[in-house]
Design a protein around this motif. Structure first.
Motif, PDB file in Angstrom:
ATOM      1  N   ALA A   1       0.863  -1.189   0.000  1.00  0.00           N
ATOM      2  CA  ALA A   1       0.000   0.000   0.000  1.00  0.00           C
ATOM      3  C   ALA A   1       0.897   1.235   0.000  1.00  0.00           C
ATOM      4  O   ALA A   1       1.410   1.647   1.037  1.00  0.00           O
ATOM      5  CB  ALA A   1      -0.909  -0.023   1.221  1.00  0.00           C
ATOM      6  N   MET A   2       1.113   1.803  -1.180  1.00  0.00           N
ATOM      7  CA  MET A   2       2.124   2.845  -1.354  1.00  0.00           C
ATOM      8  C   MET A   2       1.543   4.246  -1.506  1.00  0.00           C
ATOM      9  O   MET A   2       2.251   5.235  -1.372  1.00  0.00           O
ATOM     10  CB  MET A   2       2.975   2.542  -2.604  1.00  0.00           C
TER      11      MET A   2
ATOM     12  N   SER B   1       3.530   1.683   3.459  1.00  0.00           N
ATOM     13  CA  SER B   1       4.741   2.473   3.241  1.00  0.00           C
ATOM     14  C   SER B   1       4.424   3.960   3.268  1.00  0.00           C
ATOM     15  O   SER B   1       3.565   4.432   2.531  1.00  0.00           O
ATOM     16  CB  SER B   1       5.349   2.109   1.879  1.00  0.00           C
ATOM     17  N   THR B   2       5.135   4.705   4.124  1.00  0.00           N
ATOM     18  CA  THR B   2       4.991   6.162   4.127  1.00  0.00           C
ATOM     19  C   THR B   2       6.242   6.849   3.587  1.00  0.00           C
ATOM     20  O   THR B   2       6.216   8.034   3.282  1.00  0.00           O
ATOM     21  CB  THR B   2       4.715   6.688   5.546  1.00  0.00           C
ATOM     22  N   GLY B   3       7.334   6.100   3.489  1.00  0.00           N
ATOM     23  CA  GLY B   3       8.591   6.673   3.009  1.00  0.00           C
ATOM     24  C   GLY B   3       9.391   7.285   4.147  1.00  0.00           C
ATOM     25  O   GLY B   3       8.936   8.197   4.830  1.00  0.00           O
ATOM     26  N   LEU B   4      10.595   6.766   4.369  1.00  0.00           N
ATOM     27  CA  LEU B   4      11.448   7.229   5.460  1.00  0.00           C
ATOM     28  C   LEU B   4      12.631   8.026   4.920  1.00  0.00           C
ATOM     29  O   LEU B   4      13.216   7.670   3.895  1.00  0.00           O
ATOM     30  CB  LEU B   4      11.977   6.030   6.251  1.00  0.00           C
ATOM     31  N   ALA B   5      12.992   9.072   5.655  1.00  0.00           N
ATOM     32  CA  ALA B   5      14.124   9.900   5.232  1.00  0.00           C
ATOM     33  C   ALA B   5      15.414   9.090   5.117  1.00  0.00           C
ATOM     34  O   ALA B   5      16.276   9.387   4.289  1.00  0.00           O
ATOM     35  CB  ALA B   5      14.317  11.051   6.227  1.00  0.00           C
ATOM     36  N   VAL B   6      15.552   8.033   5.931  1.00  0.00           N
ATOM     37  CA  VAL B   6      16.770   7.215   5.860  1.00  0.00           C
ATOM     38  C   VAL B   6      16.901   6.549   4.487  1.00  0.00           C
ATOM     39  O   VAL B   6      18.024   6.357   3.994  1.00  0.00           O
ATOM     40  CB  VAL B   6      16.798   6.176   7.001  1.00  0.00           C
TER      41      VAL B   6
END
Length: 327
Positions: A222-223, A296-301
């Protein structure tokens, strides 16, 4: 002393492959799980037509640090002839704060978001998964397919989006690129029914995928949900599935789970694990024929580790332009 390296999108394309981005993103998830990362949740500025997100991160063991500034403006493509998502990444030297690089983050965002689904699929889908259902046919759908092709032996894919010409064009180009059949279909149900892996990449605020359409053993990436009130999956589907997230702070605020969490239908105890903890073996992944969902929310790392690799590769190859910001 070299100046700040400026890198544009066309240069980044020549420096990194999707396989390398998948590896970088897996490394990023591991670092996060091992508490090697200083990374506050992303901050939002909300505008009338879109938003701006600020995403800082510091990886202690590798001394990589930086910040991504990224927008989401859904009306851009039709009304402004601009991408929905645009981003800039700055890498800094943690010892001095010197700006080592400023690079296009739009391509990095597209690639690392696709790669996150690739990593999740590697750890959560059935090993024999070979059919794929794609919801959405924009740029993100392209990089999702690119990454999933690195971790799956795809035999067939189906794609649905609301615009017939867009999904038809996507299917034709993808079939030519990958050599397996990608079929444009007329409903979301047709795209996901009996698929081993499903990926959703839309900005929808109303659930598009119903629980009854999803077979046992399916893995879903789920993007699309990346801001409060966005939701692509029916809450009933979330409640019957094993949910894996990237970060509770971000997912509960703006990921696929944000609406049922706000409604108090879904609670933290209903979340099985973070993906990084599955990767490093602290938590179980798939068990049998359950439905798994990666939110998935997207991580800065993910951005900083990928940008770090791009920066080193650019310096090795002498690509990019040095600029002196502080003269």
């Amino acid at each position: 002393m070299p100046g700040t390296l400026l890198l544009k999108q066309s240069e980044i394309k020549e420096l990194i492959s999707m396989k390398e981005v998948v590896d970088s993103v897996e490394t990023a998830f591991k670092a996060y799980a091992q508490r090697d990362v200083q990374m506050p949740p992303k901050e939002y500025l909300f505008f009338q037509e879109g938003d701006l997100r600020i995403m800082p991160c510091y990886v202690r063991s590798t001394e990589e640090a930086g910040v991504k500034c990224v927008n989401v403006h859904p009306h851009n493509p039709l009304e402004k002839q601009l991408p929905t998502v645009m981003a800039v990444i700055e890498l800094v030297n943690p010892e001095t704060g010197f700006p080592m690089a400023v690079m296009d983050g739009t391509l990095v965002t597209d690639l690392r978001t696709g790669a996150a689904a690739g990593v999740a699929t590697k750890y959560l889908a059935r090993p024999d998964a070979e059919t794929l259902g794609i919801i959405g046919a924009g740029k993100q759908a392209c990089t999702q397919l690119m990454a999933l092709n690195e971790v799956m032996d795809i035999k067939e894919a189906k794609v649905f989006c609301r615009t017939c010409s867009t999904r038809t064009s996507f299917a034709k180009k993808a079939t030519e690129t990958y050599g397996f059949k990608v079929e444009a279909v007329e409903t979301a149900e047709e795209a996901v029914k009996n698929a081993d892996v499903v990926v959703t990449t839309t900005p929808s605020r109303k659930p598009l995928i119903k629980a009854d359409w999803i077979s046992p053993g399916t893995h879903i990436n789920a993007m699309g949900a990346d801001a409060p009130s966005k939701q692509e999956l029916e809450t009933k589907l979330l409640l019957k599935s094993k949910i894996i997230i990237d970060s509770w702070e971000q997912a509960s605020h703006s990921g696929e789970i944000n609406v049922p969490v706000a409604q108090k239908v879904l609670k933290r105890k209903d979340i099985h694990a973070k993906l990084g903890d599955v990767i490093v073996g602290n938590e179980t992944g798939r068990e049998g024929d359950e439905i798994t969902i990666f939110d998935s929310t997207g991580l800065a790392v993910q951005d900083v580790v990928t940008a770090g690799l791009i920066y080193r590769r650019a310096r090795e190859k002498g690509i990019g332009t040095d600029f002196d910001f502080i003269s």
